[in-house]
Design an enzyme around this catalytic site. Structure first.
Site, PDB file in Angstrom:
ATOM      1  N   LYS A   1     -13.114   1.140   2.015  1.00 46.95           N
ATOM      2  CA  LYS A   1     -12.781   1.157   3.438  1.00 46.95           C
ATOM      3  C   LYS A   1     -14.025   1.485   4.263  1.00 46.95           C
ATOM      4  CE  LYS A   1      -8.691   2.905   4.614  1.00 46.95           C
ATOM      5  NZ  LYS A   1      -7.578   3.891   4.712  1.00 46.95           N
TER       6      LYS A   1
ATOM      7  N   ARG B   1       0.852  -1.198   0.000  1.00 48.47           N
ATOM      8  CA  ARG B   1       0.000   0.000   0.000  1.00 48.47           C
ATOM      9  C   ARG B   1       0.885   1.243   0.000  1.00 48.47           C
ATOM     10  NH1 ARG B   1      -1.046   2.652   4.999  1.00 48.47           N
ATOM     11  NH2 ARG B   1      -2.772   4.157   4.946  1.00 48.47           N
TER      12      ARG B   1
ATOM     13  N   ARG C   1      -7.748  15.070   7.893  1.00 47.31           N
ATOM     14  CA  ARG C   1      -6.389  14.988   8.422  1.00 47.31           C
ATOM     15  C   ARG C   1      -5.890  16.370   8.818  1.00 47.31           C
ATOM     16  NH1 ARG C   1      -3.266  10.408   7.819  1.00 47.31           N
ATOM     17  NH2 ARG C   1      -4.278   8.701   6.690  1.00 47.31           N
TER      18      ARG C   1
END
Length: 355
Positions: free
Chosen positions: A207, A29, A71
């Protein structure tokens, strides 16, 4: 079974990557929240792909997009946050998305770095938040952020995501991890973007990272190629003691639908520092395989940890043990002491899922 590492400074040399492939790694990844594909050209072209060829592995390259994930912005240097002190988020302080500043209210809590740090909002202004540090530590650039109990509006694909997807074919990307999937529309948006670039063959990994993703799981299953149970942010969206139950429910739903799934986050977290994992960690890996996980993925253990090769070896050996118990008459990995060392099997189809 597929075993993935995450690329980073700790494993960015060809000899380390070759050894990781030989230990059982089948792909890696690349977290594009911290970099871009062009910035990683040397890592991929000079280290990763040559290591895969040397080990005889038809490797997967998985890019993890930014997507709707929240983030912290880029910091010139890590910021120490001391318990009981004040922290300023937004203008004049720690950079955070404007959508977080607009959505937060006094009393809200903000978790940082997969809940390693925790803040409480004391004052909410038009362009900044004044917070009290409840759980302190060292905050680094681009770490995850969650405004607990609130949904923050964010696009499916950022401008940076689209720029990276435009380079995916050049660098051999085989899979895309879409963060914080909220429903069918997020995956249709991504699939459309891939089709426009002639990348229909690239597989989409969805996800599941919050309650909304769990609530929409049935429609997500219809559009995704693979489901990723991403326990970091998923654990931020509920009391932590409920996370194992959520993981089991997602796995059970995927098995019933015949949809491949895998587990990620803190599988061998202690090995970022220690050369030997905890008993709980190897048990976690073993049970994920028995639950039917078609793959396992390491993150910080290989990207930033002190023992990337050893972490991959423990992951492979523990998975091998679990698969042996599931399939006692089937040879699922090449023999440790011999056999064809130029071929690594991908073994997700061999696992007998339990319902």
């Amino acid at each position: 079974m597929d075993l993935y590492g995450t690329l980073g400074a700790s494993c960015a040399r060809r000899e380390i990557l070759t050894a990781m492939f030989q230990a059982g790694m089948t792909g890696a990844r690349l977290n594009l929240s911290h970099t871009t594909l062009p910035e990683c050209a040397s890592l991929l072209e000079d280290e990763f792909w040559p290591a895969a060829r040397q080990a005889g592995v038809e490797a997967s390259l998985i890019v993890d997009l930014q997507g709707p994930e929240l983030r912290v912005g880029r910091l010139e240097e890590p910021v120490p946050l001391r318990e009981g002190s004040s922290a300023l988020l937004g203008a004049g302080g720690i950079p955070v998305p404007r959508s977080v500043v607009e959505a937060a209210r006094p009393g809200d809590q903000i978790s940082l770095d997969d809940s390693a740090l925790l803040l409480t909002v004391e004052e909410a202004g038009p362009d900044r938040l004044t917070c009290r540090v409840e759980r302190g530590g060292l905050l680094k650039s681009r770490k995850s952020l969650a405004l607990l109990g609130r949904e923050v509006d964010s696009p499916t694909l950022t401008a940076e995501d689209r720029a990276n997807l435009a380079q995916a074919g050049r660098f051999g990307v085989t899979h895309v991890l879409q963060p914080f999937v909220r429903g069918r529309e997020d995956l249709l948006t991504l699939r459309s973007a891939l089709a426009e670039l002639g990348l229909d063959q690239v597989k989409i990994m969805a996800k599941i990272e919050n309650r909304r993703g769990m609530e929409k799981l049935d429609e997500i299953l219809e559009e995704a190629d693979v489901i990723c149970i991403a326990r970091g942010d998923l654990g931020n969206s509920m009391p932590l003691w409920e996370l194992p139950s959520a993981q089991k429910r997602i796995a059970r739903t995927c098995r019933a639908a015949g949809k491949p799934f895998f587990v990620v986050t803190q599988l061998l977290w202690s090995m970022e520092e220690r050369a030997v994992p905890t008993r709980a960690e190897v048990s976690d890996i073993y049970n994920a395989v028995l639950d039917g996980s078609c793959a396992l993925m390491l993150t910080g253990e290989t990207a930033a940890g002190r023992h990337p090769l050893e972490a991959m070896e423990y992951l492979a050996k523990t998975a091998r043990c679990a698969l042996r118990d599931l399939n006692p008459d089937v040879s699922l990995f090449r023999p440790e002491g011999g056999g064809n060392r130029n071929k690594t099997s991908k073994l997700g189809d061999s696992v007998q899922w339990r319902t």
